[in-house]
Design an enzyme around this catalytic site. Structure first.
Site: not given
Ligand code: P6P
Length: 339
Positions: A82, A88, A111-112, A130, A132-133, A289
């Protein structure tokens, strides 16, 4: 103009209602409920305070991201490939530093960070986080979140950390929560005795109980899935999506897991990130997550599976392992599983 005087000096209705509407501050709530926690409760209380403190710092940075140079990519990638955003990395530093200073956490899975971070202290807890998700949403001002799971270390404090301390499955969690940096900033967490939501009041720098004893509606009419990936979905997933459409459900997909999860928890709904032909094990990460949100969903009478089994029962093989994720209102997840 005739001033209305309150002859009895009793608080006026308005002030008593306002007083009622503001729940207890987070610190007070933690203290009042720490006896529910069968482990060393004082240490968990301190750990939750450390997380709340870090979230206040991250909240301040998220809220001014447009004004200082912390928007956009770092130009680096984490292990999962990522592209790391500046926020992040900042959030990871803030949470790691707060938890290291707090002294209650001996190891951190993030995650980082490629492998676990040994915080070199006598702490009894391990955290998977995580920081900052949904960070791809930062630059377009869409809600983002922090997700965390808390485990007790299995081996003696002070001895070297071992894999049994780190690779613990979701059912071993002693606490879990998320911070939603949205139209308001909320901290929602459980220690295994229900789910409580706190709303941040920036002018006071305090979280106040705003959503006591949160429960997911058993049914719902909202489904959250990225239909842009339909060509990569399996037939059962496509069939369930058709079912949702036949029921005239509403499609709501923010693309930020915590925001989608939180809305579905309050209103009823299902969030699905299935295994796809592109991501055979799904996209989302189990340890930092899905496990936390699965624990919260079950504590709120909801349900969370990987399409076959309870998320909290999935064996951990790797810190960054991915999983398919079906989470939300119990009846909706059961229906999706029936396909
Ligand atoms: P997509 C954000 O990167 C994430 O990890 C979640 O927060 C989010 O629901 C999902 O991925 C979005 O993924 O493939 O739909 O863009």
């Amino acid at each position: 103009m005739q001033r209305s005087t309150n002859k009895t000096n009793a608080p006026s209705i308005e002030s008593s209602r306002i007083a009622q509407s503001i729940g207890s501050a987070l610190d007070r709530f933690i203290k009042n409920n720490q006896n529910q926690f069968q482990y060393a409760s004082g240490e968990l209380s301190q750990l939750l305070r450390d997380i709340a403190l870090a979230s206040k710092v991250v909240n301040r940075e998220v809220n001014k991201a447009g004004l200082i140079d912390i928007m956009g990519p770092m130009g680096t990638q984490n292990l999962g490939g990522d592209h790391q955003q500046k926020l992040d990395v900042l959030a990871n530093i803030r949470f790691t530093r707060a938890l290291a200073k707090g002294g209650e956490v001996c190891a951190l899975i993030s995650e980082e960070s490629d492998s676990f971070v040994d915080l070199n202290n006598e702490g009894k807890y391990v955290i998977a986080i995580d920081p900052l998700d949904g960070s791809s949403n930062i630059d377009v001002n869409v809600s983002i979140g922090t997700i965390f799971s808390i485990y007790r270390r299995k081996t003696q404090p002070g001895t070297p950390i071992q894999s049994i301390d780190i690779l613990q499955k979701g059912s071993e969690q002693v606490a879990a929560g998320y911070v939603l940096y949205g139209s308001s900033t909320m901290l929602v967490y459980t220690t295994g005795h229900g789910v409580n939501g706190f709303t941040y009041e920036p002018s006071l720098g305090e979280y106040f109980l705003s959503h006591p004893d949160l429960k997911m509606p058993e049914g719902g009419k909202i489904y959250s899935i990225n239909e842009g990936l339909s060509n990569a979905f399996s037939k059962p997933v496509l069939d369930y999506i058709q079912y949702c459409k036949s029921q005239n459900y509403t499609a709501r997909y923010i693309g930020s897991l915590v925001a989608d999860f939180h809305r579905n928890m309050l209103k009823g709904g299902i969030y699905i990130y299935p295994a796809t032909s592109k991501d055979g094990s799904g996209k989302l990460r189990l340890m930092y997550e899905c496990n936390a949100l699965a624990f919260i969903s079950e504590q709120a009478d909801g349900m969370a599976t990987d399409g076959k089994q309870r998320i909290l029962d999935v064996e951990i093989k790797d810190l960054h392992q991915r999983t398919a994720f079906y989470v939300g209102s119990k009846k909706m997840v059961e229906k999706a599983m029936s396909y």
